[in-house]
Design an enzyme around this catalytic site. Sequence first.
Site, PDB file in Angstrom:
ATOM      1  N   TYR A 161       9.071  48.111  -9.831  1.00 48.46           N
ATOM      2  CA  TYR A 161       7.817  47.371  -9.675  1.00 48.46           C
ATOM      3  C   TYR A 161       7.751  46.232 -10.701  1.00 48.46           C
ATOM      4  O   TYR A 161       8.724  45.961 -11.381  1.00 48.46           O
ATOM      5  CB  TYR A 161       6.630  48.342  -9.724  1.00 48.46           C
ATOM      6  N   ASN A 220      13.686  50.735  -4.964  1.00 53.23           N
ATOM      7  CA  ASN A 220      13.139  49.415  -4.632  1.00 53.23           C
ATOM      8  C   ASN A 220      14.097  48.280  -4.964  1.00 53.23           C
ATOM      9  O   ASN A 220      13.686  47.205  -5.386  1.00 53.23           O
ATOM     10  CB  ASN A 220      11.772  49.210  -5.293  1.00 53.23           C
TER      11      ASN A 220
END
Length: 367
Positions: free
Chosen positions: A183, A238
């Site tokens: 993130y 991610n």
Amino acid sequence: MPTLFDPVQAGDLQLANRIVMAPLTRNRSPNAIPRPITATYYAQRATAGLLITEATAISHQGQGYADVPGLYGTEQLDGWKRVTEAVHQAGGKIVTQLWHVGRVSHTDLQPDHGAPVAPSAIAAKTKTVLIKDGVPTFTETSMPRALDAAEIPGIVHDYAAAARNAVQTAGFDGVEIHAANGYLIDQFLKDGANQRTDDYGGSIENRARFLLEVTRAVVDAIGGGKVGIRLSPVTPANDIVDSHPQPLFDYVVRQLAPLGLAYVHIIEGATGGPRELEDRPFDYDALKTAYRAAGGQAAWMVNNGYDQPLAETAVQEGDDLVAFGRPFIANPDLVRRLREGAPWNALDKATLYGGGEKGYTDYPTLA
Ligand SMILES: Cc1cc2nc3c(=O)[nH]c(=O)nc-3n(C[C@H](O)[C@H](O)[C@H](O)COP(=O)(O)O)c2cc1C
């Protein structure tokens, strides 16, 4: 020698045992507002020494998934107040995880349907969850735009404001800064996502600047003894990667050492996957040694794939806290099961994200 069941002090947090519920996104907060059922869910697990909430957006721009909660609106904070009251009534302690997803988002979730923001305009090859016609649907993330340096102080301010809201309005015992799992903060840290040429990119010092600005602002807002931070040096979650994670994270923890944090939370290996990665070796003992050698006194929390024997060994060998993720979803009374050596309920993967009480508040406890 300490055991998992001995109390421990983590900054200002006096914890009844060393067993922590890891942050777990459950996508059950429509309009970013935690519902009453969320208070039941966390209170059921309040025998943990510490509960860390699911990742919670610090701003609308920080949202990246459907039906995840926030910390920037009155109704969101009212919803969380119900949660913290229920947990405290049950004798537990709870901190909230401060989240800005950066590029792991979709224009549908962003203010005015704008592009998600990131250190650089590089898309993450990963998916987010949108709700389409009432059905959770995995969807490619949108192409992000690179943040202008002038926008960064505003985001740092959003982290501090969310921390203040969390403690002063919603009644949390503290916060955890989410600097893991690809993130926004992790995107600034790692050279696979950060190709900036200004003060926030290039050298390790520059890539760590955003993390340190955020952490110092949050510490200034609520005091270091109420602040934890989560790091994942080598996770590929991610679509994130760094070419030299050891010197990067050794530097980060040395800089964190003087800030008087409550705890440092390390995901070892690939989040929810292997604890060791052949192509991404990392020395966690060296990381902890670097932190302690720089004077860091925070509790050291470890996570990822811990079962009972591994957790007992970790605490005996000097880790202060062990965070359990999936086991806590399926076992509200995990602390008792660990104490009694009882078997664990199996996880129902179909009910992880979205929905109501099924797979959320209806897992059985021991008789
Ligand atoms: C359903 C689910 C949701 C998760 N949500 C988050 C989250 O919001 N924030 C975070 O830092 N990690 C999140 N994780 C990662 C967990 O905190 C934890 O690192 C991972 O499950 C490995 O620990 P375990 O082996 O004990 O489950 C999530 C994992 C799962 C399975």
